[in-house]
Write a protein that holds these residues in place. Structure first.
Motif, mmCIF file in Angstrom:
data_model
loop_
_atom_site.group_PDB
_atom_site.id
_atom_site.type_symbol
_atom_site.label_atom_id
_atom_site.label_comp_id
_atom_site.label_asym_id
_atom_site.label_seq_id
_atom_site.Cartn_x
_atom_site.Cartn_y
_atom_site.Cartn_z
ATOM 1 N N ILE A 21 30.684 -21.772 -51.695
ATOM 2 C CA ILE A 21 29.428 -21.166 -51.300
ATOM 3 C C ILE A 21 28.685 -22.227 -50.502
ATOM 4 O O ILE A 21 29.246 -23.288 -50.219
ATOM 5 C CB ILE A 21 28.638 -20.703 -52.546
ATOM 6 C CG1 ILE A 21 28.545 -21.832 -53.562
ATOM 7 C CG2 ILE A 21 29.280 -19.506 -53.176
ATOM 8 C CD1 ILE A 21 27.984 -21.393 -54.890
ATOM 9 N N SER A 22 27.457 -21.967 -50.107
ATOM 10 C CA SER A 22 26.809 -22.893 -49.181
ATOM 11 C C SER A 22 25.321 -23.024 -49.455
ATOM 12 O O SER A 22 24.643 -22.044 -49.767
ATOM 13 C CB SER A 22 27.037 -22.406 -47.747
ATOM 14 O OG SER A 22 26.336 -23.196 -46.814
ATOM 15 N N LEU A 23 24.835 -24.263 -49.332
ATOM 16 C CA LEU A 23 23.403 -24.565 -49.332
ATOM 17 C C LEU A 23 23.144 -25.522 -48.181
ATOM 18 O O LEU A 23 23.842 -26.538 -48.053
ATOM 19 C CB LEU A 23 22.975 -25.208 -50.655
ATOM 20 C CG LEU A 23 22.832 -24.286 -51.869
ATOM 21 C CD1 LEU A 23 22.526 -25.118 -53.108
ATOM 22 C CD2 LEU A 23 21.756 -23.243 -51.643
ATOM 23 N N PHE A 24 22.160 -25.217 -47.332
ATOM 24 C CA PHE A 24 21.877 -26.031 -46.145
ATOM 25 C C PHE A 24 23.130 -26.185 -45.283
ATOM 26 O O PHE A 24 23.345 -27.239 -44.666
ATOM 27 C CB PHE A 24 21.333 -27.408 -46.530
ATOM 28 C CG PHE A 24 20.088 -27.378 -47.364
ATOM 29 C CD1 PHE A 24 18.907 -26.844 -46.869
ATOM 30 C CD2 PHE A 24 20.097 -27.880 -48.657
ATOM 31 C CE1 PHE A 24 17.751 -26.816 -47.647
ATOM 32 C CE2 PHE A 24 18.955 -27.849 -49.443
ATOM 33 C CZ PHE A 24 17.780 -27.317 -48.943
ATOM 34 N N ASN A 25 23.990 -25.151 -45.283
ATOM 35 C CA ASN A 25 25.257 -25.181 -44.550
ATOM 36 C C ASN A 25 26.209 -26.264 -45.044
ATOM 37 O O ASN A 25 27.090 -26.719 -44.306
ATOM 38 C CB ASN A 25 25.005 -25.359 -43.051
ATOM 39 C CG ASN A 25 24.373 -24.131 -42.425
ATOM 40 O OD1 ASN A 25 24.739 -22.999 -42.752
ATOM 41 N ND2 ASN A 25 23.395 -24.342 -41.556
ATOM 42 N N ILE A 26 26.024 -26.671 -46.273
ATOM 43 C CA ILE A 26 26.934 -27.628 -46.914
ATOM 44 C C ILE A 26 27.752 -26.874 -47.958
ATOM 45 O O ILE A 26 27.183 -26.213 -48.831
ATOM 46 C CB ILE A 26 26.152 -28.781 -47.566
ATOM 47 C CG1 ILE A 26 25.393 -29.564 -46.497
ATOM 48 C CG2 ILE A 26 27.096 -29.700 -48.354
ATOM 49 C CD1 ILE A 26 24.375 -30.515 -47.046
ATOM 50 N N LEU A 31 21.431 -21.238 -57.103
ATOM 51 C CA LEU A 31 22.520 -20.382 -56.640
ATOM 52 C C LEU A 31 22.480 -19.026 -57.333
ATOM 53 O O LEU A 31 22.777 -17.994 -56.717
ATOM 54 C CB LEU A 31 23.863 -21.078 -56.878
ATOM 55 C CG LEU A 31 24.119 -22.309 -56.004
ATOM 56 C CD1 LEU A 31 25.391 -23.016 -56.425
ATOM 57 C CD2 LEU A 31 24.192 -21.930 -54.531
ATOM 58 N N ARG A 32 22.082 -19.020 -58.603
ATOM 59 C CA ARG A 32 21.929 -17.737 -59.294
ATOM 60 C C ARG A 32 20.785 -16.936 -58.664
ATOM 61 O O ARG A 32 20.900 -15.720 -58.473
ATOM 62 C CB ARG A 32 21.657 -17.975 -60.780
ATOM 63 C CG ARG A 32 21.558 -16.683 -61.599
ATOM 64 C CD ARG A 32 21.171 -16.999 -63.027
ATOM 65 N NE ARG A 32 22.246 -17.625 -63.765
ATOM 66 C CZ ARG A 32 23.169 -16.947 -64.451
ATOM 67 N NH1 ARG A 32 23.140 -15.618 -64.478
ATOM 68 N NH2 ARG A 32 24.104 -17.582 -65.118
ATOM 69 N N LEU A 33 19.675 -17.637 -58.335
ATOM 70 C CA LEU A 33 18.537 -16.973 -57.707
ATOM 71 C C LEU A 33 18.919 -16.381 -56.359
ATOM 72 O O LEU A 33 18.422 -15.327 -55.963
ATOM 73 C CB LEU A 33 17.384 -17.973 -57.546
ATOM 74 C CG LEU A 33 16.081 -17.455 -56.944
ATOM 75 C CD1 LEU A 33 15.464 -16.377 -57.834
ATOM 76 C CD2 LEU A 33 15.103 -18.602 -56.754
ATOM 77 N N LEU A 34 19.837 -17.054 -55.650
ATOM 78 C CA LEU A 34 20.293 -16.580 -54.345
ATOM 79 C C LEU A 34 21.406 -15.547 -54.471
ATOM 80 O O LEU A 34 22.051 -15.200 -53.488
ATOM 81 C CB LEU A 34 20.773 -17.768 -53.496
ATOM 82 C CG LEU A 34 19.688 -18.767 -53.086
ATOM 83 C CD1 LEU A 34 20.310 -19.960 -52.377
ATOM 84 C CD2 LEU A 34 18.637 -18.101 -52.216
ATOM 85 N N ARG A 35 21.636 -15.081 -55.701
ATOM 86 C CA ARG A 35 22.579 -13.999 -55.989
ATOM 87 C C ARG A 35 24.040 -14.392 -55.795
ATOM 88 O O ARG A 35 24.872 -13.556 -55.424
ATOM 89 C CB ARG A 35 22.242 -12.753 -55.152
ATOM 90 C CG ARG A 35 20.842 -12.211 -55.454
ATOM 91 C CD ARG A 35 20.573 -10.930 -54.719
ATOM 92 N NE ARG A 35 19.248 -10.400 -55.059
ATOM 93 C CZ ARG A 35 18.744 -9.282 -54.570
ATOM 94 N NH1 ARG A 35 19.447 -8.551 -53.714
ATOM 95 N NH2 ARG A 35 17.538 -8.883 -54.938
ATOM 96 N N TYR A 36 24.329 -15.676 -56.044
ATOM 97 C CA TYR A 36 25.726 -16.094 -56.065
ATOM 98 C C TYR A 36 26.337 -15.892 -57.446
ATOM 99 O O TYR A 36 27.522 -16.142 -57.651
ATOM 100 C CB TYR A 36 25.847 -17.577 -55.682
ATOM 101 C CG TYR A 36 25.736 -17.836 -54.202
ATOM 102 C CD1 TYR A 36 26.748 -17.449 -53.335
ATOM 103 C CD2 TYR A 36 24.627 -18.485 -53.670
ATOM 104 C CE1 TYR A 36 26.656 -17.709 -51.970
ATOM 105 C CE2 TYR A 36 24.527 -18.745 -52.311
ATOM 106 C CZ TYR A 36 25.545 -18.356 -51.470
ATOM 107 O OH TYR A 36 25.459 -18.606 -50.116
ATOM 108 N N GLY A 37 25.527 -15.474 -58.402
ATOM 109 C CA GLY A 37 26.009 -15.308 -59.767
ATOM 110 C C GLY A 37 26.022 -16.636 -60.506
ATOM 111 O O GLY A 37 25.444 -17.635 -60.066
ATOM 112 N N ALA A 38 26.687 -16.651 -61.651
ATOM 113 C CA ALA A 38 26.763 -17.860 -62.466
ATOM 114 C C ALA A 38 27.711 -18.862 -61.815
ATOM 115 O O ALA A 38 28.889 -18.577 -61.607
ATOM 116 C CB ALA A 38 27.241 -17.523 -63.874
#
Length: 255
Positions: A5-10, A74-81
């Motif tokens: 998955i990705s945060l800040f394109n990382i 990541l959970r808040l962004l709907r990536y799940g657990a």
């Protein structure tokens, strides 16, 4: 095995406990270098604006969530657990596997007797563990220029580590940059990981939060209680990180 998955394109790797154990086993049995960063909010914030940190993280084989803030966001962004794997626990697991498989661990970093104390604790926990330390080494970096002993890489290669644990502290993310720039030049290394303050925890210099506090994700409050001078760093992790990450996600959706 790894779902990214990705945060800040990382890229961030979603790994269950069984996946982590499998990657440790594979890394220690294969001859392709595996590098691991245990990412927390501060590291990702730094990577969002520091090209050197971003480059180092993107070059890693795995970027595994460490801080609870990453998993919650990541959970808040709907990536799940998304399971998190604290760096100190991960390093202990690596040492356990290294002892079982007859592999050598070398710790680079630490000051005074701290690294030596941590090594003795690990040897007691895992009798027969082949572990060594190289401490009191001054390593600095400015832009892409490293200031370190000229014979450092040769010294490490002479030790022939299967696992190289780099403990240069987590504040400036120097250890991840060092791994990205140097790990491949060290003879024998199969697995390289940045371990930040893990040496201090194992040696008993710093206290880890009780299990109950860990289970509810409140380690940051425990650290604030013990080390109130960390207020600014904790605020960045608890307040600024989620705000910046949410804004970044909104911008991505708008573009």
């Amino acid at each position: 095995m790894k779902a990214m998955i990705s945060l800040f394109n990382i890229p961030i790797d979603r790994l269950e406990s069984a996946d982590v154990q499998a990657l440790i086993f594979q890394a220690l049995t294969h001859h392709v270098l595996v590098t691991i960063a245990t990412v927390n909010p501060e590291m990702l914030l730094a990577a969002s604006h520091d090209v050197h940190v971003r480059k180092a993280l993107c070059s890693m084989t795995y970027r595994i969530p460490d801080g609870v803030g990453v998993s919650l966001l990541l959970r808040l962004l709907r990536y799940g657990a998304v399971p998190r794997h604290p760096g100190s626990d991960l390093f202990v697991d690596i040492c356990r596997s290294a002892r079982q498989m007859g592999k050598r661990v070398v710790i680079l970093g630490g000051w005074g007797t701290t690294t030596e104390c941590a090594i003795e604790v690990l040897k007691t926990a895992f009798p027969g563990l082949d572990i060594h330390g190289l401490s009191d080494v001054t390593i600095r970096v400015e832009d892409d220029l490293w200031d370190q002993p000229s014979d450092l890489l040769d010294t490490l290669s002479h030790l022939q580590p299967d696992v190289l644990a780099v403990a240069l502290g987590g504040v400036d993310h120097r250890q991840e940059r060092w791994i990205a720039d140097h790990a491949s030049a060290i003879s024998g290394v199969k697995l390289a990981i940045g371990i930040g303050g893990t040496v201090d925890m194992i040696a008993g210099v710093s206290r880890r939060a009780p299990a109950l506090i860990q289970s509810v994700g409140m380690e940051w409050l425990w650290r604030l209680f013990l080390e109130p001078w960390r207020m600014r760093r904790i605020a960045r992790a608890v307040v600024i990180f989620p705000m910046r990450a949410l804004l970044d996600r909104m911008k991505q959706h708008e573009s």
